[in-house]
Design a protein around this motif. Structure first.
Motif, PDB file in Angstrom:
ATOM      1  N   GLY A   1       0.793  -1.229   0.000  1.00 33.01           N
ATOM      2  CA  GLY A   1       0.000   0.000   0.000  1.00 33.01           C
ATOM      3  C   GLY A   1       0.816   1.266   0.000  1.00 33.01           C
ATOM      4  O   GLY A   1       0.282   2.350  -0.290  1.00 33.01           O
ATOM      5  N   MET A   2       2.120   1.174   0.312  1.00 26.17           N
ATOM      6  CA  MET A   2       2.966   2.368   0.348  1.00 26.17           C
ATOM      7  C   MET A   2       3.769   2.556  -0.928  1.00 26.17           C
ATOM      8  O   MET A   2       4.485   3.544  -1.070  1.00 26.17           O
ATOM      9  CB  MET A   2       3.899   2.315   1.561  1.00 26.17           C
ATOM     10  CG  MET A   2       3.172   2.306   2.893  1.00 26.17           C
ATOM     11  SD  MET A   2       4.222   2.607   4.326  1.00 26.17           S
ATOM     12  CE  MET A   2       4.441   4.388   4.208  1.00 26.17           C
ATOM     13  N   ILE A   3       3.651   1.623  -1.853  1.00 25.14           N
ATOM     14  CA  ILE A   3       4.375   1.771  -3.124  1.00 25.14           C
ATOM     15  C   ILE A   3       3.977   3.062  -3.848  1.00 25.14           C
ATOM     16  O   ILE A   3       4.854   3.816  -4.309  1.00 25.14           O
ATOM     17  CB  ILE A   3       4.159   0.531  -4.018  1.00 25.14           C
ATOM     18  CG1 ILE A   3       4.904  -0.671  -3.436  1.00 25.14           C
ATOM     19  CG2 ILE A   3       4.634   0.801  -5.450  1.00 25.14           C
ATOM     20  CD1 ILE A   3       4.707  -1.967  -4.214  1.00 25.14           C
ATOM     21  N   PRO A   4       2.673   3.383  -3.967  1.00 30.04           N
ATOM     22  CA  PRO A   4       2.311   4.639  -4.643  1.00 30.04           C
ATOM     23  C   PRO A   4       2.886   5.876  -3.968  1.00 30.04           C
ATOM     24  O   PRO A   4       3.218   6.865  -4.640  1.00 30.04           O
ATOM     25  CB  PRO A   4       0.778   4.637  -4.584  1.00 30.04           C
ATOM     26  CG  PRO A   4       0.404   3.197  -4.473  1.00 30.04           C
ATOM     27  CD  PRO A   4       1.469   2.584  -3.622  1.00 30.04           C
ATOM     28  N   THR A   5       3.020   5.839  -2.648  1.00 28.92           N
ATOM     29  CA  THR A   5       3.590   6.977  -1.920  1.00 28.92           C
ATOM     30  C   THR A   5       5.028   7.220  -2.353  1.00 28.92           C
ATOM     31  O   THR A   5       5.451   8.359  -2.588  1.00 28.92           O
ATOM     32  CB  THR A   5       3.543   6.709  -0.401  1.00 28.92           C
ATOM     33  OG1 THR A   5       2.187   6.536   0.002  1.00 28.92           O
ATOM     34  CG2 THR A   5       4.156   7.862   0.375  1.00 28.92           C
ATOM     35  N   ILE A   6       5.797   6.142  -2.465  1.00 28.22           N
ATOM     36  CA  ILE A   6       7.189   6.273  -2.896  1.00 28.22           C
ATOM     37  C   ILE A   6       7.259   6.709  -4.356  1.00 28.22           C
ATOM     38  O   ILE A   6       8.030   7.606  -4.718  1.00 28.22           O
ATOM     39  CB  ILE A   6       7.934   4.945  -2.687  1.00 28.22           C
ATOM     40  CG1 ILE A   6       7.952   4.573  -1.208  1.00 28.22           C
ATOM     41  CG2 ILE A   6       9.357   5.021  -3.245  1.00 28.22           C
ATOM     42  CD1 ILE A   6       8.480   3.187  -0.924  1.00 28.22           C
ATOM     43  N   GLN A   7       6.440   6.092  -5.189  1.00 26.47           N
ATOM     44  CA  GLN A   7       6.455   6.428  -6.614  1.00 26.47           C
ATOM     45  C   GLN A   7       6.010   7.866  -6.880  1.00 26.47           C
ATOM     46  O   GLN A   7       6.371   8.452  -7.908  1.00 26.47           O
ATOM     47  CB  GLN A   7       5.563   5.459  -7.381  1.00 26.47           C
ATOM     48  CG  GLN A   7       6.120   4.034  -7.428  1.00 26.47           C
ATOM     49  CD  GLN A   7       5.170   3.049  -8.069  1.00 26.47           C
ATOM     50  OE1 GLN A   7       3.945   3.183  -7.950  1.00 26.47           O
ATOM     51  NE2 GLN A   7       5.714   2.040  -8.746  1.00 26.47           N
ATOM     52  N   GLY A   8       5.259   8.433  -5.940  1.00 26.01           N
ATOM     53  CA  GLY A   8       4.792   9.804  -6.105  1.00 26.01           C
ATOM     54  C   GLY A   8       5.831  10.859  -5.788  1.00 26.01           C
ATOM     55  O   GLY A   8       5.596  12.046  -6.006  1.00 26.01           O
ATOM     56  N   ASN A   9       6.980  10.443  -5.282  1.00 20.23           N
ATOM     57  CA  ASN A   9       8.062  11.360  -4.966  1.00 20.23           C
ATOM     58  C   ASN A   9       9.072  11.332  -6.115  1.00 20.23           C
ATOM     59  O   ASN A   9       9.631  10.286  -6.432  1.00 20.23           O
ATOM     60  CB  ASN A   9       8.717  10.938  -3.651  1.00 20.23           C
ATOM     61  CG  ASN A   9       9.753  11.934  -3.156  1.00 20.23           C
ATOM     62  OD1 ASN A   9      10.526  12.493  -3.925  1.00 20.23           O
ATOM     63  ND2 ASN A   9       9.778  12.150  -1.851  1.00 20.23           N
ATOM     64  N   ALA A  10       9.303  12.471  -6.723  1.00 18.26           N
ATOM     65  CA  ALA A  10      10.167  12.537  -7.916  1.00 18.26           C
ATOM     66  C   ALA A  10      11.602  12.112  -7.632  1.00 18.26           C
ATOM     67  O   ALA A  10      12.326  11.727  -8.558  1.00 18.26           O
ATOM     68  CB  ALA A  10      10.154  13.959  -8.485  1.00 18.26           C
ATOM     69  N   LYS A  11      12.026  12.171  -6.366  1.00 20.79           N
ATOM     70  CA  LYS A  11      13.398  11.817  -6.025  1.00 20.79           C
ATOM     71  C   LYS A  11      13.569  10.327  -5.745  1.00 20.79           C
ATOM     72  O   LYS A  11      14.687   9.851  -5.582  1.00 20.79           O
ATOM     73  CB  LYS A  11      13.857  12.609  -4.798  1.00 20.79           C
ATOM     74  CG  LYS A  11      13.933  14.111  -5.031  1.00 20.79           C
ATOM     75  CD  LYS A  11      14.417  14.814  -3.776  1.00 20.79           C
ATOM     76  CE  LYS A  11      14.523  16.322  -3.995  1.00 20.79           C
ATOM     77  NZ  LYS A  11      15.006  17.033  -2.764  1.00 20.79           N
ATOM     78  N   LEU A  12      12.439   9.607  -5.680  1.00 23.07           N
ATOM     79  CA  LEU A  12      12.478   8.210  -5.259  1.00 23.07           C
ATOM     80  C   LEU A  12      11.970   7.285  -6.351  1.00 23.07           C
ATOM     81  O   LEU A  12      11.309   7.717  -7.296  1.00 23.07           O
ATOM     82  CB  LEU A  12      11.642   8.011  -3.988  1.00 23.07           C
ATOM     83  CG  LEU A  12      11.926   8.940  -2.809  1.00 23.07           C
ATOM     84  CD1 LEU A  12      10.980   8.630  -1.658  1.00 23.07           C
ATOM     85  CD2 LEU A  12      13.384   8.829  -2.368  1.00 23.07           C
ATOM     86  N   ALA A  13      12.256   6.006  -6.198  1.00 19.91           N
ATOM     87  CA  ALA A  13      11.762   4.999  -7.139  1.00 19.91           C
ATOM     88  C   ALA A  13      11.536   3.691  -6.388  1.00 19.91           C
ATOM     89  O   ALA A  13      12.122   3.444  -5.332  1.00 19.91           O
ATOM     90  CB  ALA A  13      12.760   4.788  -8.276  1.00 19.91           C
ATOM     91  N   VAL A  14      10.669   2.866  -6.953  1.00 23.61           N
ATOM     92  CA  VAL A  14      10.460   1.507  -6.465  1.00 23.61           C
ATOM     93  C   VAL A  14      11.045   0.553  -7.503  1.00 23.61           C
ATOM     94  O   VAL A  14      10.746   0.660  -8.693  1.00 23.61           O
ATOM     95  CB  VAL A  14       8.968   1.207  -6.243  1.00 23.61           C
ATOM     96  CG1 VAL A  14       8.753  -0.272  -5.933  1.00 23.61           C
ATOM     97  CG2 VAL A  14       8.424   2.063  -5.107  1.00 23.61           C
TER      98      VAL A  14
END
Length: 511
Positions: free
Chosen positions: A253-266
C-alpha cells in the motif's frame, strides 16, 4: 576426475559484470550509502543465523570460497578454482593468494580449515547453520593455498552452499584472541567493507576496504539502520536520511507513496522468498490432516494476492517458488472451496466456533494484512482465528524452535541456494530447528535419498515427490512467492536488485 575451473577467463568476466574486479583500486571515491533493514540479526557470526537480513549486510563483510553474483551464476570467490574428485566425494580448492582479513591476518588454507572445523564442531552446533553443511566430513590442508574438502555423503548443492551464510571464511587468530561473543558483535572478514561499529537494534556501520581483492568499493562508507516499522522506514527514505529500503519492509500500500516522490523509485525483482502459514501438527485441532486441508481450502489465496499484494506475488502449491530447483510447475494448490472445507471440519469433529491462534512477525505490515484476511476467511467456515504478533527475533529464535506456537505460524523463507533441498530439509526433517512438531520417517528417507543422487533429472523428481508429499500431508498453507521490493533514492547509481537480497555494494555510487 572432473576438473572444474568454470572457464576462468569466462568466470573473471562474469565476476567483473557482477561487480567483482581483480586489481585493488588505490583511491576510494567519497560517498556514503545508508540502508534501512527491517531486522537486526543479533549476531554477525556466520554460523549463528539463517536470516536474509544478515546476509544483506554480511555479504559485504565476508567472502566464501565461491561467489554467486546478481546473475545467480557461481564463480570463484576466495577459491580461484576447484576440482571435483573421487566421484564427487572430494573437492580440491586452490585458494586466492595475497588476501588479508580486515585485522591484517593472512587468509590461507589454515583459515579455511578453522572455519569448517568450527562450523561442524561444538560452536557450530549452537546455531542453525551446521545442518546445511553436515555432508562435509573434513577439510584437509594440502599446502598454504590448497585444501581438500572430503564429503561424508554426496551433496549436489555443496558448491552453492559455500557461497554464503555458514561457509563464510572467518579469521582463526582473531577469534582465538577475542572469543566468540566478541566476534558476534565485532565481525572481521575479507570482504569489500570493514566493520566500524555496531549498536544493537540501531545500526551497523562499515567502511570501504581499499585492499579488497575484488577492487575497492566506489563508496567510502556503508551504514545499515535497523528500522522495523515500515512507515518509519519509508518516512526516512522520503526525508533523505536513508538511501535504500530493502525487503521485506515496504508494504504494498505504500508503493504509490514512494512512486509519487520525484526523487524516489520503487525497484522490484522476482525473488525466491515464499510465504506460508505452517501448522502445529502435534497439538490441538491442527494435529488432524483433514483439519489442515480444510483450513487451506477455506482461504482464497488468489484474491489475497490480487487485493492486498497488488499483483506483486504469485500463488504457490509448495513451499518454494519458480526459481527453486525442485519446483513443479504442474503442481496445483488445493482449491478455494469453503463448502468442502466445512465438510472436512465436520468429518474431523471440529465444532463451529472452534478457535486457533496465528503467530506472526509484528513488523511486517503487509503480512499482517494478509493474516487479517485469512482470519476473516476462516471465520466464514466456522473457525475463530486470533492473530498474535511477536518481535521477529523472539518468534524466530524462541517461539518457533521451542515448539511454543499457536496452531499456525508465519514462515517466510528465501531458500537462498535456489534448491528445494535447502528449504525441505530445514522445514521437514525430524529434529530441525524449523520443524519443532513433526517427525515422519518416510519424509526423512526422501530427504536423505535426494542428497545421494548425482543425476540431475532423477534428483529433481525426488525433490518434486517431497513437495507433493508435504502437500498431501498439508504441512503448511502455501500462500505466495513475493517479489523483492526495494525503495530507493535516485541519487543511488548502479544498484542491482538481486533476487536473493544478498546485496554487494562494490559498484554502487551515491551522487
Amino acid at each position: 576426475m572432473i576438473k572444474i575451473q568454470r572457464g576462468l577467463r569466462t568466470a573473471f568476466v562474469a565476476m567483473a559484470l557482477a561487480g567483482v574486479a581483480f586489481a585493488p583500486v588505490s583511491a576510494l571515491a567519497a560517498g556514503k550509502l545508508t540502508v534501512s533493514s527491517p531486522q537486526d540479526p543479533g549476531s554477525w557470526d556466520p554460523i549463528d543465523t539463517f536470516l536474509v537480513n544478515w546476509a544483506s549486510v554480511a555479504t559485504n563483510i565476508f567472502d566464501g570460497l565461491t561467489y554467486r553474483g546478481p546473475d545467480l551464476k557461481l564463480v570463484p570467490g576466495l577459491a580461484t578454482s576447484w576440482e571435483v574428485l573421487d566421484n564427487g566425494m572430494r573437492i580440491r580448492f586452490k585458494l586466492r593468494e595475497g588476501v588479508k582479513f580486515h585485522n591484517g591476518e593472512a587468509f590461507d588454507a589454515e583459515a579455511v580449515k578453522f572455519t569448517f572445523d568450527r562450523l561442524l564442531g561444538a560452536e557450530g552446533a549452537k546455531g542453525p547453520q551446521q545442518s546445511n553443511y553436515n555432508s562435509i566430513g573434513s577439510v584437509d590442508v594440502i599446502d598454504a593455498t590448497t585444501i581438500d574438502m572430503k564429503l561424508k555423503v554426496a551433496d549436489p548443492v555443496i558448491l552453492t552452499k559455500l557461497a554464503g551464510y555458514g561457509a563464510m571464511i572467518v579469521p582463526p587468530k582473531y577469534i582465538a584472541e577475542k572469543g566468540d561473543a566478541y566476534f558476534n558483535a565485532h565481525p572481521v572478514g575479507t570482504g569489500a567493507f570493514k566493520f566500524v561499529s555496531y549498536e544493537p537494534k540501531v545500526n551497523i556501520v562499515l567502511s570501504a576496504n581499499p585492499d579488497y581483492f575484488g577492487g575497492a568499493p566506489k563508496i567510502s562508507d556503508l551504514e545499515y539502520k535497523f528500522i522495523s516499522e515500515p512507515a518509519t522506514a519509508v518516512a526516512e527514505l522520503q526525508a533523505g536520511r536513508v538511501d535504500l529500503v530493502i525487503p521485506p519492509t515496504i508494504p504494498i500500500g505504500m508503493i504509490p507513496t514512494i512512486q509519487g516522490n520525484a526523487k524516489l523509485a520503487v525497484v522490484t525483482s522476482p525473488g525466491p522468498t515464499v510465504y506460508a502459514l505452517r501448522f502445529n501438527t502435534r497439538d490441538g485441532i491442527t494435529k488432524d490432516p483433514k483439519v489442515r486441508q480444510a483450513l487451506i481450502m477455506g482461504v482464497d489465496r488468489d484474491a489475497i494476492i490480487k487485493s492486498i499484494l497488488g499483483g506483486q506475488a504469485q500463488p504457490i502449491a509448495s513451499f518454494q517458488g519458480p526459481l527453486s530447483f525442485g519446483f513443479d510447475k504442474a503442481m496445483k494448490p488445493l482449491p478455494y472451496d469453503p463448502v468442502k472445507a466445512q465438510a472436512l471440519l465436520k468429518e474431523a469433529g471440529v465444532a463451529p466456533g472452534a478457535s486457533l491462534q496465528i503467530d506472526l512477525r509484528g513488523n511486517e505490515a503487509t503480512f499482517i494484512e494478509v493474516a487479517q484476511a485469512i482470519s476473516a476467511y476462516l471465520q466464514t467456515i466456522g473457525i475463530t482465528a486470533t492473530i498474535k504478533p511477536y518481535e521477529t527475533n523472539v518468534l524466530l529464535n524462541d517461539i518457533i524452535p521451542g515448539g511454543k506456537t499457536g496452531a499456525m505460524f508465519q514462515q517466510s523463507w528465501g531458500g537462498w541456494t535456489l534448491d528445494y533441498d535447502n528449504t525441505a530439509v530445514a522445514m521437514y526433517h525430524t529434529g530441525e530447528k524449523w520443524n519443532p512438531y513433526d517427525s515422519d520417517p518416510k519424509m526423512d528417507d526422501l530427504l536423505a535419498k535426494q542428497r545421494t543422487i548425482t543425476n540431475v533429472a532423477e534428483r529433481e523428481k525426488v525433490l518434486q515427490e517431497i513437495a507433493h508429499y508435504a502437500a498431501d500431508r498439508a504441512l503448511e498453507m502455501p500462500l505466495y512467492n513475493l517479489n523483492a521490493i526495494f525503495g530507493i533514492n535516485k541519487r543511488v547509481k548502479n544498484f542491482t536488485p538481486v533476487p536473493d537480497s544478498r546485496l554487494k555494494f562494490t559498484d554502487v555510487t551515491v551522487d
